[in-house]
Design a protein around this motif. Structure first.
Motif, PDB file in Angstrom:
ATOM      1  N   HIS A  22       0.811  -1.230   0.000  1.00  0.00           N
ATOM      2  CA  HIS A  22       0.000   0.000   0.000  1.00  0.00           C
ATOM      3  C   HIS A  22       0.839   1.273   0.000  1.00  0.00           C
ATOM      4  N   ALA A  23       2.156   1.130  -0.195  1.00  0.00           N
ATOM      5  CA  ALA A  23       3.032   2.314  -0.087  1.00  0.00           C
ATOM      6  C   ALA A  23       2.699   3.345  -1.165  1.00  0.00           C
ATOM      7  N   GLU A  24       2.700   4.600  -0.739  1.00  0.00           N
ATOM      8  CA  GLU A  24       2.559   5.712  -1.693  1.00  0.00           C
ATOM      9  C   GLU A  24       3.921   5.924  -2.331  1.00  0.00           C
ATOM     10  N   LEU A  25       3.990   6.033  -3.638  1.00  0.00           N
ATOM     11  CA  LEU A  25       5.290   6.059  -4.312  1.00  0.00           C
ATOM     12  C   LEU A  25       5.528   7.335  -5.114  1.00  0.00           C
ATOM     13  N   GLY A  26       6.795   7.610  -5.363  1.00  0.00           N
ATOM     14  CA  GLY A  26       7.212   8.695  -6.258  1.00  0.00           C
ATOM     15  C   GLY A  26       8.606   8.358  -6.734  1.00  0.00           C
ATOM     16  N   ASP A  27       9.264   9.295  -7.419  1.00  0.00           N
ATOM     17  CA  ASP A  27      10.622   9.028  -7.907  1.00  0.00           C
ATOM     18  C   ASP A  27      11.613   9.631  -6.914  1.00  0.00           C
ATOM     19  N   ASP A  28      12.291   8.763  -6.179  1.00  0.00           N
ATOM     20  CA  ASP A  28      13.141   9.252  -5.082  1.00  0.00           C
ATOM     21  C   ASP A  28      14.378  10.002  -5.562  1.00  0.00           C
ATOM     22  N   VAL A  29      14.806   9.792  -6.816  1.00  0.00           N
ATOM     23  CA  VAL A  29      15.951  10.581  -7.300  1.00  0.00           C
ATOM     24  C   VAL A  29      15.529  12.051  -7.424  1.00  0.00           C
ATOM     25  N   GLN A 232      11.173   4.251  -7.468  1.00  0.00           N
ATOM     26  CA  GLN A 232       9.948   4.110  -6.635  1.00  0.00           C
ATOM     27  C   GLN A 232      10.263   3.192  -5.445  1.00  0.00           C
ATOM     28  N   VAL A 233      11.212   3.628  -4.662  1.00  0.00           N
ATOM     29  CA  VAL A 233      11.758   2.769  -3.617  1.00  0.00           C
ATOM     30  C   VAL A 233      10.954   2.847  -2.306  1.00  0.00           C
ATOM     31  N   GLY A 234       9.857   3.598  -2.375  1.00  0.00           N
ATOM     32  CA  GLY A 234       8.930   3.640  -1.242  1.00  0.00           C
ATOM     33  C   GLY A 234       8.419   2.253  -0.871  1.00  0.00           C
ATOM     34  N   ILE A 235       8.414   1.330  -1.854  1.00  0.00           N
ATOM     35  CA  ILE A 235       8.010  -0.060  -1.559  1.00  0.00           C
ATOM     36  C   ILE A 235       8.886  -0.606  -0.432  1.00  0.00           C
ATOM     37  N   LEU A 236      10.183  -0.300  -0.520  1.00  0.00           N
ATOM     38  CA  LEU A 236      11.121  -0.799   0.501  1.00  0.00           C
ATOM     39  C   LEU A 236      11.089   0.077   1.756  1.00  0.00           C
TER      40      LEU A 236
END
Ligand code: TLP
Length: 335
Positions: A22-29, A232-236
């Motif tokens: 259920h993680a909210e994601l974006g581009d972490d770079v 999209q490392v919000g998964i981790l």
């Protein structure tokens, strides 16, 4: 198979999977993954630092830190057998061009007097020390916990002599639980600290590097240079947030099970070293042969030296596994 090789072997628990899915994601770079940003905020707060950076591994966290604190030709002071010396494939020399001075340490704990002795007088011939690293808990030291007084003395000494300081706190939460001292207090006085989410905390991937806001901005560039900028490392990161909420206090169970392992093996006559946290080392004549025999009998563990076998307790082990492992050791002892 009872897997005692490391606390890195765990699989995400159902609650952790749920949080990841259920993680909210974006581009972490681009800096816009909200879950990563939240993890970094929470981590910085728990470690008492201004800012934090999510990195793929403990090794990358340490190496970004070493690169961020030093210049090529500097000397770094590290306890003999610390992970940055023994298990990072020579990375400080390759990535940062530093000379690594390995300082003898009892159970992985550096003595401030040895650091005083290792700092040379300024001399045009000599590689100047610029960084002191400690590892807490100490892996090769048997999961030993630094006494707070020693840590404070080391940090003060380094500051006095103009050295920067980094703590490899891969298992700092084991130290927190074992000592009752909050991680932020343990890490006070240290310029940077890393901790691993993928060890006792039970995440599949990830570590966090913490420090001042300005230094973390510098570290973020180094992470990018090393190829550690993730998208999209919000998964981790969601797994990390879940672990920080649900898996810290339970480390006490791992410590109790390690103590039970120690006592069980000791009573069978094995040369087990007492553990303060989640590791038990055995002194044996041939660690590789014993690891093979154990593997055949249903226990996996690591021979981290020719005469030292390491057993690690973790989230995916229960009391019954520990009792069964002790029974298997007992059968091998009787052969
Ligand atoms: N340690 C691993 C092996 O590499 C030995 C283990 O199984 O214990 N600092 C410390 C103190 C560590 O023990 C480790 C991993 C690391 C850093 C590196 O973490 P990763 O494996 O995430 O790069």
């Amino acid at each position: 198979m009872i897997d005692l090789r490391s606390d890195t072997v765990t699989r995400p628990s159902p609650g952790m999977w749920e949080a990841m899915s259920h993680a909210e994601l974006g581009d972490d770079v681009f800096g816009d993954d909200p879950t990563v940003n939240r993890l970094q905020e929470v981590a910085a707060r728990l470690l008492g630092k201004e800012d934090a950076l999510f990195v793929p591994s403990g090794t990358m966290g340490n190496e970004v830190a070493i690169h961020g604190h030093t210049r090529p030709g500097d000397r770094i002071l590290v306890a003999a057998d610390a992970h940055v010396i023994a298990h990072e494939t020579g990375a400080p020399a390759v990535i940062s061009g530093v000379l690594v001075e390995s300082i003898p340490a009892r159970r992985g704990i550096l003595d401030p007097d040895c650091i005083v002795a290792a700092i040379p007088a300024p001399d045009i011939h000599v590689a100047a020390p610029s960084l002191l690293c400690v590892e807490n808990t100490s892996n090769s030291g048997g999961g030993s916990v630094y006494p707070l007084q020693t840590l404070d003395a080391l940090a003060a000494l380094a500051r006095d002599r103009g050295l920067r300081t980094h703590m490899d706190g891969a298992r700092i939460f084991n130290a927190q639980v074992a000592s009752g001292i909050p991680a932020a207090r343990i890490a006070r006085g240290w310029d940077s600290v890393t901790f691993c989410l993928s060890k006792g905390l039970g995440c599949p991937v990830g570590s966090v590097l913490c420090g001042t806001r300005a230094w973390i901005a510098h570290a973020r560039r180094i992470r990018k240079m090393l190829g550690g900028g993730m998208r999209q490392v919000g998964i981790l990161a969601a797994a990390g947030l879940y672990a920080l909420e649900h898996h810290v206090d339970r480390l006490a169970e791992d410590h109790v099970r390690a103590r039970r392992l120690y006592e069980g093996l000791r009573s069978q006559g094995w040369g087990a070293e007492q553990s303060e946290t989640n590791m038990v080392y055995l002194q044996v004549p041939n660690a590789l042969a014993l690891a093979d025999a154990l593997m055949e009998a249903g226990v996996a563990c690591c021979a981290l030296a020719p005469d030292r076998l390491r057993l690690v307790t973790h989230l995916d082990l229960g009391d019954a596994d520990v009792e069964e492992a002790i029974a298997i050791f007992g059968k091998l002892r009787c052969r």
